[in-house]
Design a protein around this motif. Structure first.
Motif, mmCIF file in Angstrom:
data_model
loop_
_atom_site.group_PDB
_atom_site.id
_atom_site.type_symbol
_atom_site.label_atom_id
_atom_site.label_comp_id
_atom_site.label_asym_id
_atom_site.label_seq_id
_atom_site.Cartn_x
_atom_site.Cartn_y
_atom_site.Cartn_z
ATOM 1 N N GLN A 1 0.838 -1.192 0.000
ATOM 2 C CA GLN A 1 0.000 0.000 0.000
ATOM 3 C C GLN A 1 0.878 1.250 0.000
ATOM 4 O O GLN A 1 2.006 1.226 0.499
ATOM 5 N N TYR B 1 0.740 5.376 1.167
ATOM 6 C CA TYR B 1 0.052 6.372 1.985
ATOM 7 C C TYR B 1 0.720 7.725 1.798
ATOM 8 O O TYR B 1 1.925 7.809 1.520
ATOM 9 N N GLN C 1 1.247 11.577 3.751
ATOM 10 C CA GLN C 1 1.147 12.283 5.022
ATOM 11 C C GLN C 1 1.543 13.734 4.827
ATOM 12 O O GLN C 1 2.705 14.040 4.539
ATOM 13 N N LEU D 1 -1.874 9.897 8.333
ATOM 14 C CA LEU D 1 -1.645 9.295 7.018
ATOM 15 C C LEU D 1 -2.962 9.060 6.295
ATOM 16 O O LEU D 1 -3.970 8.725 6.920
ATOM 17 N N HIS E 1 -4.646 6.898 3.080
ATOM 18 C CA HIS E 1 -4.446 5.783 2.162
ATOM 19 C C HIS E 1 -4.616 6.257 0.721
ATOM 20 O O HIS E 1 -5.578 6.960 0.385
ATOM 21 N N PHE F 1 4.632 7.127 1.933
ATOM 22 C CA PHE F 1 5.121 5.906 2.561
ATOM 23 C C PHE F 1 4.562 4.680 1.848
ATOM 24 O O PHE F 1 3.380 4.661 1.467
ATOM 25 N N ARG G 1 0.580 -7.655 10.589
ATOM 26 C CA ARG G 1 1.045 -6.300 10.841
ATOM 27 C C ARG G 1 1.447 -5.600 9.538
ATOM 28 O O ARG G 1 2.149 -6.156 8.695
ATOM 29 N N LEU G 2 1.024 -4.337 9.396
ATOM 30 C CA LEU G 2 1.405 -3.505 8.258
ATOM 31 C C LEU G 2 2.690 -2.775 8.642
ATOM 32 O O LEU G 2 2.730 -2.057 9.642
ATOM 33 N N PHE H 1 5.646 -0.078 7.710
ATOM 34 C CA PHE H 1 5.880 1.104 6.889
ATOM 35 C C PHE H 1 7.363 1.330 6.652
ATOM 36 O O PHE H 1 8.208 1.018 7.496
ATOM 37 N N GLY H 2 7.667 1.933 5.498
ATOM 38 C CA GLY H 2 9.023 2.381 5.228
ATOM 39 C C GLY H 2 9.269 3.737 5.856
ATOM 40 O O GLY H 2 8.432 4.268 6.583
ATOM 41 N N GLU H 3 10.447 4.309 5.548
ATOM 42 C CA GLU H 3 10.839 5.583 6.140
ATOM 43 C C GLU H 3 10.243 6.776 5.394
ATOM 44 O O GLU H 3 10.261 7.883 5.908
ATOM 45 N N GLY I 1 9.072 6.371 9.497
ATOM 46 C CA GLY I 1 7.746 5.847 9.235
ATOM 47 C C GLY I 1 7.074 5.375 10.510
ATOM 48 O O GLY I 1 7.742 5.160 11.527
ATOM 49 N N PHE J 1 -6.368 6.715 9.482
ATOM 50 C CA PHE J 1 -5.594 7.273 10.575
ATOM 51 C C PHE J 1 -6.240 8.533 11.155
ATOM 52 O O PHE J 1 -6.874 9.315 10.432
#
Lengths: 111, 113
Positions: free
Chosen positions: A33, A35, A37, A43, A45, A88, A98-99, A101-103, B42, B104
């Motif tokens: 996925q 996202y 922000q 965040l 989607h 992200f 669990r989802l 996330f990257g940085e 993240g 969120f």
């Protein structure tokens, strides 16, 4: 360990140009996925692509997935100043797990 | 449709003090998540609830963090005692079930001084 890693960390373009962000991951995934922000916000989607899909479109967004290379890309066409945000990728290894996330990639679109 | 509500939006506390964050998910959403997002990184999942049961709390520092979701609706996340490294945004999120899109809230910004 971090599952998704975005590249580049930061991207600055002019309004009207296309923006491409990449995400690489390490283990097999169920889906991936993307996202967005905005600064100081939660965040939002954008799009989900399943492991058996190769490309997906949503408005000005185009996402590709290459499971053989364990990578995905997000293309934003005809960018606008309002697209300025952090983007992200997030993956889940097993359906409903669990989802992770990257940085993130910080995109700046200059008017 | 109302979104995920969180409070407080901002909190500044001294180290070793305690703090609690509250979350009200989207009506009808069975799955509730608490994420920690340190500046420039993240989000990292702290805990995931399915109704009022814990599905995943493997990344929750249980010596100082606790969370509950009584009656399967609202949730609270507590930190006691807080450390400087707990300074972060605490994001609550919810989804209809474990495989649907996650929505969120705006986050609760914590600064520990």
């Amino acid at each position: 360990s971090q599952q998704g890693e975005e590249d580049p960390q930061a991207l600055s373009i002019q309004e009207g140009e296309n923006a491409t962000m990449n995400c690489s991951y390490k283990t097999s995934i169920n889906n991936l996925q993307w996202y967005r922000q905005n600064s100081g916000r939660g965040l939002v989607h954008l799009i989900l692509i399943r492991s058996n899909e190769r490309e997906k479109h949503s408005g000005r967004l185009r996402v590709t997935l290459d499971t053989s290379k364990k990578s995905s890309s997000l293309l934003i066409t005809a960018s606008r100043a309002a697209d300025t945000a952090s983007y992200f990728c997030a993956t889940d290894a097993v359906r409903g797990s669990r989802l992770t996330f990257g940085e993130g990639t910080q995109l700046t679109v200059n008017p | 449709e109302a979104g995920v509500a969180q409070s407080p939006r901002y909190k500044i506390i001294e180290k070793r003090q305690s703090v609690a964050f509250w979350c009200n998910p989207i009506s009808g959403h069975a799955t509730l998540y608490w994420y920690q997002q340190i500046l420039g990184q993240g989000p990292k999942l702290l805990i995931q609830f399915q109704n009022n049961g814990v599905v995943d709390d493997s990344q929750l520092p249980k010596d100082r963090f606790s969370a509950e979701r009584l009656k399967g609706v609202d949730s609270t996340l507590k930190i006691q005692p807080a450390k400087l490294e707990d300074s972060a945004v605490y994001l609550c999120a919810s989804s209809f079930n474990r495989v649907n899109t996650i929505y969120f809230g705006e986050g609760s910004w914590l600064t520990v001084v």
